[in-house]
Design a protein around this motif. Structure first.
Motif, short mmCIF file in Angstrom:
data_model
loop_
_atom_site.label_atom_id
_atom_site.label_comp_id
_atom_site.label_asym_id
_atom_site.label_seq_id
_atom_site.Cartn_x
_atom_site.Cartn_y
_atom_site.Cartn_z
N THR A 302 -73.93 -134.31 13.80
CA THR A 302 -74.84 -133.46 14.58
C THR A 302 -74.17 -132.95 15.84
N LYS A 303 -74.28 -131.64 16.04
CA LYS A 303 -73.71 -131.00 17.22
C LYS A 303 -74.79 -130.12 17.86
N GLY A 304 -74.67 -129.94 19.17
CA GLY A 304 -75.67 -129.15 19.88
C GLY A 304 -76.40 -130.00 20.90
N LYS A 305 -77.51 -129.49 21.40
CA LYS A 305 -78.23 -130.14 22.49
C LYS A 305 -79.73 -130.16 22.24
N THR A 306 -80.39 -131.11 22.89
CA THR A 306 -81.85 -131.11 22.97
C THR A 306 -82.25 -130.66 24.37
N ASN A 307 -83.45 -130.10 24.46
CA ASN A 307 -84.00 -129.72 25.76
C ASN A 307 -85.50 -130.04 25.68
N ILE A 308 -85.94 -131.06 26.42
CA ILE A 308 -87.33 -131.50 26.37
C ILE A 308 -87.88 -131.56 27.79
N GLY A 309 -89.07 -131.01 27.98
CA GLY A 309 -89.63 -131.03 29.33
C GLY A 309 -91.07 -130.60 29.36
N VAL A 310 -91.57 -130.41 30.58
CA VAL A 310 -92.96 -130.00 30.78
C VAL A 310 -93.01 -128.82 31.74
N ILE A 311 -93.95 -127.94 31.50
CA ILE A 311 -94.23 -126.82 32.40
C ILE A 311 -95.65 -127.00 32.92
N TYR A 327 -87.29 -130.77 33.17
CA TYR A 327 -86.74 -130.97 31.83
C TYR A 327 -85.42 -131.73 31.85
N ASN A 328 -85.05 -132.22 30.68
CA ASN A 328 -83.76 -132.88 30.46
C ASN A 328 -83.02 -132.18 29.33
N ILE A 329 -81.73 -132.07 29.46
CA ILE A 329 -80.86 -131.57 28.39
C ILE A 329 -79.94 -132.71 27.97
N CYS A 330 -79.90 -132.99 26.67
CA CYS A 330 -79.08 -134.09 26.16
C CYS A 330 -78.17 -133.56 25.06
N ASP A 331 -76.91 -133.95 25.08
CA ASP A 331 -75.92 -133.49 24.13
C ASP A 331 -75.77 -134.49 22.98
N HIS A 332 -75.89 -133.99 21.74
CA HIS A 332 -75.79 -134.88 20.57
C HIS A 332 -74.44 -135.60 20.51
N GLU A 333 -73.36 -134.88 20.77
CA GLU A 333 -72.04 -135.50 20.65
C GLU A 333 -71.79 -136.53 21.74
N ASP A 334 -72.30 -136.27 22.94
CA ASP A 334 -72.17 -137.25 24.02
C ASP A 334 -72.95 -138.52 23.68
N ALA A 335 -74.15 -138.34 23.12
CA ALA A 335 -74.97 -139.50 22.75
C ALA A 335 -74.27 -140.33 21.68
N PHE A 336 -73.66 -139.65 20.72
CA PHE A 336 -72.96 -140.37 19.65
C PHE A 336 -71.74 -141.11 20.19
N ALA A 337 -71.02 -140.47 21.10
CA ALA A 337 -69.83 -141.11 21.66
C ALA A 337 -70.19 -142.39 22.40
N GLU A 338 -71.34 -142.41 23.06
CA GLU A 338 -71.73 -143.57 23.86
C GLU A 338 -72.34 -144.68 23.02
N THR A 339 -73.19 -144.31 22.05
CA THR A 339 -73.97 -145.34 21.34
C THR A 339 -73.85 -145.29 19.82
N GLY A 340 -73.18 -144.24 19.28
CA GLY A 340 -73.10 -144.11 17.83
C GLY A 340 -74.34 -143.51 17.20
N ASN A 341 -75.17 -142.85 18.01
CA ASN A 341 -76.42 -142.26 17.54
C ASN A 341 -76.60 -140.86 18.10
N GLN A 342 -77.33 -140.01 17.35
CA GLN A 342 -77.55 -138.64 17.81
C GLN A 342 -78.61 -138.61 18.91
N ALA A 343 -78.78 -137.42 19.51
CA ALA A 343 -79.56 -137.30 20.74
C ALA A 343 -81.05 -137.55 20.55
N VAL A 344 -81.60 -137.31 19.36
CA VAL A 344 -83.03 -137.56 19.18
C VAL A 344 -83.31 -139.06 19.29
#
Length: 402
Positions: A302-311, A327-344
């Motif tokens: 998985t590559k790309g980013k999540t963006n979750i927030g409130v207006i 809001y927060n932006i989270c990168d799938h590849e960064d999440a995987f590098a740190e924990t071995g799991n995608q950003a969701v």
């Protein structure tokens, strides 16, 4: 000394115990349990490789109160972090009551035979937890969870009154599969195919599933189609922040996902009632889950980013009407590098760890059953910045046009 039992060895459970192990001053004693112990052992091995921390593992069937209570007693758990299936919330809460352990989850209870996402089953435990001197914290994921904390932080620091709230959940990641879900397929599809509901002027407004669509340009992701859905934090937010006149939840889906889901619905594969196949009863959606990719296997591709927030729109503390986007932006590849799991998984597992930290340290405390928006948002918001989910807030020129 706190002893934390985490139940659930999916992607969220994996992220949570990795992040707990990275904070040994808060979590000196961690046990991970699941129906399939080999999954816990694999996660424990990853935790050891990445952090040098050894966590214990165990096998438990969380459908059974006695078995879960026996495990809690055997390890002396002071806190139970429920990252299993929402069907198991009540049995785990019962086990906590019988053993004197505090409780936390990330998603509200729902019955297996009906896609109903409501808090009333768990809110009914208020007196029992209060009388036992125990705390139950519900919905400490991202949505629900962080989005509720975002809302109360905005109210505390920027608004005298919030009039409208829109929760926007965008996953801009690409896992390379024709059709797959980024968390448990059974729970995901039950959620997506349920009747959409939002709160407006003191009442529920219902629309057919996936029938209301809008486009929004998400930072770091781009323009995406998002669909009006029901999500459980609407119920808790309208209860604890009754001033809000309208609360809506939006989630993005690509055209391919919608096309596949439509076909699966049309041929009956998303049904949750039993059918007879070769003399045996099966649930079509559970069979579909068995043939779809395991969400925890998607991290590597998985590559790309999540963006979750409130207006939020309303009356600002400066006396002026305003619209703020947090809001927060989270990168799938960064999440995987740190924990071995995608950003969701990461965006749910990290808040589960932070919610547990709030309870373990006594930063958040109380007797009874609580939702996230009932707590002081500031220490939670501080930990988001420090532990991988930094947030940002900006003022919009106008409220949403839809």
């Amino acid at each position: 000394m706190s002893k934390v039992l985490v139940i659930g060895a999916g992607g969220v459970g994996s992220v949570a115990v990795h992040k707990m192990a990275m904070n040994p001053d808060i979590f000196p004693d961690i046990t991970l349990a699941s129906r399939r112990k080999f999954k816990c052992d694999a996660i424990a091995e990853s935790v050891k490789e990445r952090t040098g921390v050894t966590i214990a593992t165990a096998e438990v069937d969380a459908d059974h109160i006695d078995a879960t209570a026996a495990l809690i007693r055997s390890i002396g758990a002071t806190h139970v972090v429920n990252l299993a299936l929402p069907y198991q919330d009540l049995t785990i809460m019962e086990a906590c009551l019988s053993t004197g352990a505090h409780y936390l989850d990330t998603a509200n209870y729902e019955p297996r035979d009906e896609a109903k996402f409501e808090y009333h089953w768990q809110w009914a435990y208020q007196d029992r937890f209060k009388d036992a001197g125990l705390m139950a914290l519900l919905g400490s994921g991202f949505d629900p969870g962080v989005t509720s904390v975002f809302t109360t932080w905005l109210k505390k620091h920027h608004f005298e009154r919030i009039d409208t709230l829109d929760i926007l959940d965008c996953n801009g990641g690409d896992h390379g599969q024709h059709f797959a879900t980024n968390f448990n397929p059974e729970i995901n599809i039950r959620e997506v195919t349920a009747v959409a509901r939002h709160w407006e002027n003191g009442d529920w407004v219902e629309t057919p599933p996936m029938s209301v669509k809008q486009q929004f340009d998400f930072e770091a992701v781009g323009p995406k189609n998002m669909y009006l859905m029901y999500h459980e934090e609407i119920e808790s937010l309208k209860t604890h922040l009754p001033e809000i006149r309208r609360i809506r939840f939006w989630m993005t889906f690509g055209d391919a996902y919608i096309q596949h889901l439509t076909v699966l619905q049309n041929v009956g594969m998303t049904r949750i009632d039993p059918v007879i196949y070769e003399g045996r009863e099966i649930i079509p959606l559970q069979f579909l889950k068995a043939v779809l990719p395991e969400p925890s296997s998607l991290g590597e591709t998985t590559k790309g980013k999540t963006n979750i927030g409130v207006i939020a729109t309303g009356l600002g503390k400066d006396g002026k009407e305003k619209t703020l986007y947090l809001y927060n932006i989270c990168d799938h590849e960064d999440a995987f590098a740190e924990t071995g799991n995608q950003a969701v998984s990461y965006t749910t597992g990290v808040p589960a760890m932070i919610g547990a930290a709030m309870m373990v340290t006594g930063t958040w405390s109380g007797e009874g059953v609580f939702n996230m928006e009932q707590m002081d948002p500031d220490p939670f918001m501080d930990m988001l910045n420090k532990h991988g989910l930094p947030w940002q807030v900006k003022e919009l020129d106008a409220p949403l046009a839809f």
